[in-house]
Design a protein around this motif. Structure first.
Motif, PDB file in Angstrom:
ATOM      1  N   TYR A  80      11.499   5.718  16.760  1.00  0.00           N
ATOM      2  CA  TYR A  80      11.550   6.874  15.869  1.00  0.00           C
ATOM      3  C   TYR A  80      10.405   7.833  16.203  1.00  0.00           C
ATOM      4  CZ  TYR A  80      14.452   3.414  13.545  1.00  0.00           C
ATOM      5  OH  TYR A  80      15.405   2.462  13.284  1.00  0.00           O
ATOM      6  N   HIS A  81      10.162   8.801  15.358  1.00  0.00           N
ATOM      7  CA  HIS A  81       9.036   9.726  15.498  1.00  0.00           C
ATOM      8  C   HIS A  81       8.146   9.560  14.267  1.00  0.00           C
ATOM      9  CE1 HIS A  81      10.020  11.924  19.129  1.00  0.00           C
ATOM     10  NE2 HIS A  81      11.237  12.146  18.710  1.00  0.00           N
ATOM     11  N   PRO A  82       7.329   8.508  14.205  1.00  0.00           N
ATOM     12  CA  PRO A  82       6.594   8.236  12.975  1.00  0.00           C
ATOM     13  C   PRO A  82       5.390   9.153  12.769  1.00  0.00           C
ATOM     14  CG  PRO A  82       5.989   6.654  14.639  1.00  0.00           C
ATOM     15  CD  PRO A  82       7.099   7.484  15.233  1.00  0.00           C
ATOM     16  N   ASN A  83       5.050   9.340  11.501  1.00  0.00           N
ATOM     17  CA  ASN A  83       3.833  10.024  11.095  1.00  0.00           C
ATOM     18  C   ASN A  83       2.817   8.955  10.693  1.00  0.00           C
ATOM     19  OD1 ASN A  83       5.271  12.519  11.289  1.00  0.00           O
ATOM     20  ND2 ASN A  83       6.134  12.121   9.260  1.00  0.00           N
ATOM     21  N   VAL A  84       1.559   9.180  11.053  1.00  0.00           N
ATOM     22  CA  VAL A  84       0.558   8.122  10.943  1.00  0.00           C
ATOM     23  C   VAL A  84      -0.683   8.620  10.209  1.00  0.00           C
ATOM     24  CG1 VAL A  84      -0.781   6.407  12.231  1.00  0.00           C
ATOM     25  CG2 VAL A  84       1.387   7.252  13.174  1.00  0.00           C
ATOM     26  N   LEU A  85      -1.187   7.789   9.286  1.00  0.00           N
ATOM     27  CA  LEU A  85      -2.474   8.034   8.640  1.00  0.00           C
ATOM     28  C   LEU A  85      -3.561   7.406   9.481  1.00  0.00           C
ATOM     29  CD1 LEU A  85      -4.407   8.748   6.245  1.00  0.00           C
ATOM     30  CD2 LEU A  85      -3.770   6.530   5.250  1.00  0.00           C
ATOM     31  N   ALA A  86      -4.577   8.182   9.825  1.00  0.00           N
ATOM     32  CA  ALA A  86      -5.676   7.693  10.653  1.00  0.00           C
ATOM     33  C   ALA A  86      -6.552   6.707   9.880  1.00  0.00           C
ATOM     34  CB  ALA A  86      -6.526   8.878  11.128  1.00  0.00           C
ATOM     35  N   PRO A  87      -7.308   5.879  10.602  1.00  0.00           N
ATOM     36  CA  PRO A  87      -8.289   4.991   9.948  1.00  0.00           C
ATOM     37  C   PRO A  87      -9.511   5.798   9.529  1.00  0.00           C
ATOM     38  CG  PRO A  87      -8.317   4.676  12.326  1.00  0.00           C
ATOM     39  CD  PRO A  87      -7.201   5.641  12.045  1.00  0.00           C
TER      40      PRO A  87
ATOM     41  N   PHE B  77      -5.217   5.366  -1.521  1.00  0.00           N
ATOM     42  CA  PHE B  77      -4.876   6.533  -0.712  1.00  0.00           C
ATOM     43  C   PHE B  77      -3.795   6.198   0.305  1.00  0.00           C
ATOM     44  CE2 PHE B  77      -5.630   9.693   2.690  1.00  0.00           C
ATOM     45  CZ  PHE B  77      -5.439  10.855   1.928  1.00  0.00           C
ATOM     46  N   ARG B  78      -3.844   5.012   0.892  1.00  0.00           N
ATOM     47  CA  ARG B  78      -2.763   4.620   1.810  1.00  0.00           C
ATOM     48  C   ARG B  78      -1.425   4.624   1.083  1.00  0.00           C
ATOM     49  NH1 ARG B  78      -6.308   0.204   3.187  1.00  0.00           N
ATOM     50  NH2 ARG B  78      -4.828  -1.268   2.244  1.00  0.00           N
ATOM     51  N   HIS B  79      -1.408   4.053  -0.113  1.00  0.00           N
ATOM     52  CA  HIS B  79      -0.173   4.015  -0.885  1.00  0.00           C
ATOM     53  C   HIS B  79       0.300   5.427  -1.200  1.00  0.00           C
ATOM     54  CE1 HIS B  79       2.247   1.662  -4.111  1.00  0.00           C
ATOM     55  NE2 HIS B  79       2.823   2.812  -3.860  1.00  0.00           N
ATOM     56  N   LEU B  80      -0.640   6.300  -1.553  1.00  0.00           N
ATOM     57  CA  LEU B  80      -0.267   7.683  -1.871  1.00  0.00           C
ATOM     58  C   LEU B  80       0.415   8.359  -0.689  1.00  0.00           C
ATOM     59  CD1 LEU B  80      -0.520  10.120  -3.888  1.00  0.00           C
ATOM     60  CD2 LEU B  80      -2.596  10.722  -2.608  1.00  0.00           C
ATOM     61  N   THR B  81      -0.183   8.283   0.501  1.00  0.00           N
ATOM     62  CA  THR B  81       0.413   8.959   1.654  1.00  0.00           C
ATOM     63  C   THR B  81       1.777   8.374   2.003  1.00  0.00           C
ATOM     64  OG1 THR B  81      -0.759   7.521   3.229  1.00  0.00           O
ATOM     65  CG2 THR B  81      -1.831   9.585   2.601  1.00  0.00           C
ATOM     66  N   SER B  82       1.975   7.079   1.720  1.00  0.00           N
ATOM     67  CA  SER B  82       3.268   6.462   2.030  1.00  0.00           C
ATOM     68  C   SER B  82       4.379   6.975   1.110  1.00  0.00           C
ATOM     69  CB  SER B  82       3.176   4.937   1.918  1.00  0.00           C
ATOM     70  OG  SER B  82       3.173   4.507   0.565  1.00  0.00           O
TER      71      SER B  82
ATOM     72  N   HIS C 190       4.539   7.092   7.694  1.00  0.00           N
ATOM     73  CA  HIS C 190       5.253   5.855   7.996  1.00  0.00           C
ATOM     74  C   HIS C 190       4.342   4.692   8.400  1.00  0.00           C
ATOM     75  CE1 HIS C 190       7.997   9.308   9.223  1.00  0.00           C
ATOM     76  NE2 HIS C 190       8.489   8.849   8.090  1.00  0.00           N
ATOM     77  N   ILE C 191       3.196   5.008   9.006  1.00  0.00           N
ATOM     78  CA  ILE C 191       2.250   3.980   9.430  1.00  0.00           C
ATOM     79  C   ILE C 191       0.885   4.348   8.868  1.00  0.00           C
ATOM     80  CG2 ILE C 191       1.121   2.858  11.386  1.00  0.00           C
ATOM     81  CD1 ILE C 191       3.566   3.492  13.082  1.00  0.00           C
ATOM     82  N   THR C 192       0.231   3.396   8.221  1.00  0.00           N
ATOM     83  CA  THR C 192      -1.105   3.639   7.676  1.00  0.00           C
ATOM     84  C   THR C 192      -2.108   2.668   8.283  1.00  0.00           C
ATOM     85  OG1 THR C 192      -0.693   2.173   5.782  1.00  0.00           O
ATOM     86  CG2 THR C 192      -0.202   4.525   5.490  1.00  0.00           C
ATOM     87  N   HIS C 193      -3.385   3.078   8.272  1.00  0.00           N
ATOM     88  CA  HIS C 193      -4.469   2.257   8.795  1.00  0.00           C
ATOM     89  C   HIS C 193      -5.524   2.022   7.724  1.00  0.00           C
ATOM     90  CE1 HIS C 193      -2.822   3.630  12.663  1.00  0.00           C
ATOM     91  NE2 HIS C 193      -3.502   2.653  13.244  1.00  0.00           N
ATOM     92  N   THR C 194      -6.153   0.875   7.785  1.00  0.00           N
ATOM     93  CA  THR C 194      -7.338   0.645   6.983  1.00  0.00           C
ATOM     94  C   THR C 194      -8.487   1.475   7.558  1.00  0.00           C
ATOM     95  OG1 THR C 194      -8.215  -1.167   8.324  1.00  0.00           O
ATOM     96  CG2 THR C 194      -6.590  -1.734   6.621  1.00  0.00           C
ATOM     97  N   PRO C 195      -9.573   1.649   6.792  1.00  0.00           N
ATOM     98  CA  PRO C 195     -10.784   2.192   7.432  1.00  0.00           C
ATOM     99  C   PRO C 195     -11.264   1.241   8.524  1.00  0.00           C
ATOM    100  CG  PRO C 195     -10.990   2.186   5.024  1.00  0.00           C
ATOM    101  CD  PRO C 195      -9.770   1.370   5.362  1.00  0.00           C
ATOM    102  N   MET C 196     -12.114   1.749   9.406  1.00  0.00           N
ATOM    103  CA  MET C 196     -12.688   0.881  10.427  1.00  0.00           C
ATOM    104  C   MET C 196     -13.490  -0.236   9.762  1.00  0.00           C
ATOM    105  SD  MET C 196     -15.403   1.807  13.485  1.00  0.00           S
ATOM    106  CE  MET C 196     -16.834   1.842  12.385  1.00  0.00           C
ATOM    107  N   ILE C 197     -13.193  -1.484  10.134  1.00  0.00           N
ATOM    108  CA  ILE C 197     -13.857  -2.659   9.577  1.00  0.00           C
ATOM    109  C   ILE C 197     -14.683  -3.313  10.687  1.00  0.00           C
ATOM    110  CG2 ILE C 197     -13.496  -4.908   8.490  1.00  0.00           C
ATOM    111  CD1 ILE C 197     -10.766  -3.861   7.519  1.00  0.00           C
ATOM    112  N   LEU C 198     -15.900  -3.721  10.363  1.00  0.00           N
ATOM    113  CA  LEU C 198     -16.750  -4.406  11.339  1.00  0.00           C
ATOM    114  C   LEU C 198     -16.309  -5.863  11.443  1.00  0.00           C
ATOM    115  CD1 LEU C 198     -20.239  -2.919  10.377  1.00  0.00           C
ATOM    116  CD2 LEU C 198     -18.648  -2.153  12.166  1.00  0.00           C
ATOM    117  N   ALA C 199     -15.804  -6.238  12.603  1.00  0.00           N
ATOM    118  CA  ALA C 199     -15.201  -7.566  12.779  1.00  0.00           C
ATOM    119  C   ALA C 199     -16.207  -8.691  12.559  1.00  0.00           C
ATOM    120  CB  ALA C 199     -14.578  -7.675  14.172  1.00  0.00           C
TER     121      ALA C 199
END
Length: 413
Positions: free
Chosen positions: A31-38, A47-52, A57-66
């Protein structure tokens, strides 16, 4: 299917098929998905839920320190939360030239060159979608080719070593659809820690980290990387080719170099070069300077990417991908309700609202709003401006208002 305007959700959406659950790469390829950046600190659960709700179509968490995530429970609690309802359900059109047959995802768990069989490798580690009550924006397919697709959630991690990344992947895997390795954070502290942009010129380390995760999780478990273009494009080519050897699932390209500020224009030619380096082996997503739907269309056309990612554009207008020029009132209402239901600390709650209200308020109103110190005060002030957050809302999972309907609300300035 009922046409009664007073019909319940169960009646209106009774005939819906089960949404198709795909891996992020299969979703991007088909498909041609729209994506929320981390987004740093900002792409939290509400906010992820809101944009969905608005065609993201695809959301990211904030950057997490592994390293912190893998060693400390307090970090895991602080950095990540999710719900069974946060992923959206969408009517999506397959790309022109793609088959309209329902795509399927592969389910290998070991290296394709390994000598272990599926049974020997153990059970699949793929995320299994729990039951949910999310609804698409409309109960009927917009066209005969439309397919009902469930969105994806990707966890983005930053790590200076392979082991910590694999540990973090194993911990978070039951709750997400894949992992993204941050190779693009330009902040000085991140560079000094050996993460983010520090990896742009360490292709072998990036390869080792991706392989370590796949050795732990299964060869087809989705692992992507997000990069910035290098001033020396030969180094970008080397990084992409090396990452392909590690079997990344997809590639996201930010069209600026490490030293370029966000005020510099994004280089579409730089993104196009990185896409060409991938040689069609994996799908690509472009990131940078996406503020409205026309920017998304142009980015796809010029660079050849399959997906487009927005960051600051979605902060200013979470309904961007649904075709709204500015944040509509029902988006403000949805965000307040989601934040109150999930729980969001006031500084983040206030910051998000300030971004969304930016285009609606005159300077004196911005100064007044920015001086507020409590959630109650902010909500009351917004209600006084005409946003009826107490109005019957049926369910906060309702996306029907998000499909580019005409917003009748007028700001009271």
């Amino acid at each position: 299917m009922s046409s009664d305007p007073d019909a319940s959700d169960a009646q209106l959406f009774a005939d819906l098929p089960e949404p198709l659950v795909l891996s992020p790469s299969e979703l991007i390829k088909t498909y041609h998905p729209n994506v929320l950046a981390p987004l740093v600190r900002c792409s939290k659960l509400p906010f992820r839920h809101l944009t969905s709700l608005y065609e993201t179509h695809i959301t990211h968490t904030p950057m997490i320190l592994a390293e912190e995530f893998s060693r400390a429970q307090v970090a895991r609690i602080s950095d990540f939360s999710t719900s069974t309802e946060e992923r959206g359900v969408f009517w999506m059109e397959p790309k022109v030239g793609r088959s309209t047959a329902i795509p399927t995802a592969t389910n290998h768990t070991s290296h394709p060159e390994g000598d272990r069989t599926q049974a020997q490798a153990g059970p699949s580690r793929y995320y299994q979608s729990p039951s949910h009550t999310r609804l698409p924006p409309t109960p009927t397919a917009p066209t005969k080719h439309s397919q009902l697709i469930r969105g994806c959630l990707i966890a983005q991690f930053a790590s200076p070593n392979p082991t910590s990344l694999a540990d973090a992947a194993e911990l978070i895997s039951p709750y997400v659809d894949g992992l993204d390795l941050n190779c693009g954070c330009p902040q000085r502290w991140a560079y000094n820690e050996g993460i983010g942009c520090a990896l742009l010129r360490k292709p072998e380390l990036v390869r080792d980290m991706v392989r370590c995760v796949k050795d732990r999780m299964g060869w087809d478990w989705p692992v992507s990387i997000k990069i910035r273009v290098d001033p020396d494009l030969k180094l970008t080519d080397q990084l992409v080719r090396t990452a392909l050897q590690a079997n990344i699932s997809h590639l996201t390209i930010h069209g600026r170099t490490r030293h370029q500020p966000s005020t510099d224009p994004v280089s579409l030619e730089g993104i196009k070069f990185a896409v060409e380096c991938a040689k069609g082996e994996v799908p690509c997503v472009a990131n940078g300077d996406l503020w409205e739907l026309e920017d998304a269309r142009r980015m796809r056309e010029v660079t050849g990417v399959e997906g487009v990612m927005a960051a600051r554009g979605l902060l200013a207008n979470p309904a961007l991908f649904a075709g709204y020029k500015v944040t509509p009132s029902h988006c403000i209402s949805q965000f307040i309700n989601l934040s109150l239901d999930y729980g969001l600390i006031f500084p983040l709650f206030h910051r998000h609202l300030a971004y969304m209200l930016e285009s609606h308020l005159v300077r004196s109103e911005k100064v007044w709003f920015n001086s507020m110190t409590s959630t109650v005060g902010a909500v009351d002030w917004i209600a006084s401006r005409g946003v009826d957050i107490k109005k019957e809302r049926r369910t906060i999972w309702d996306a029907r208002r998000g499909r580019n309907v005409v917003d009748q609300y007028q700001w009271k300035i």
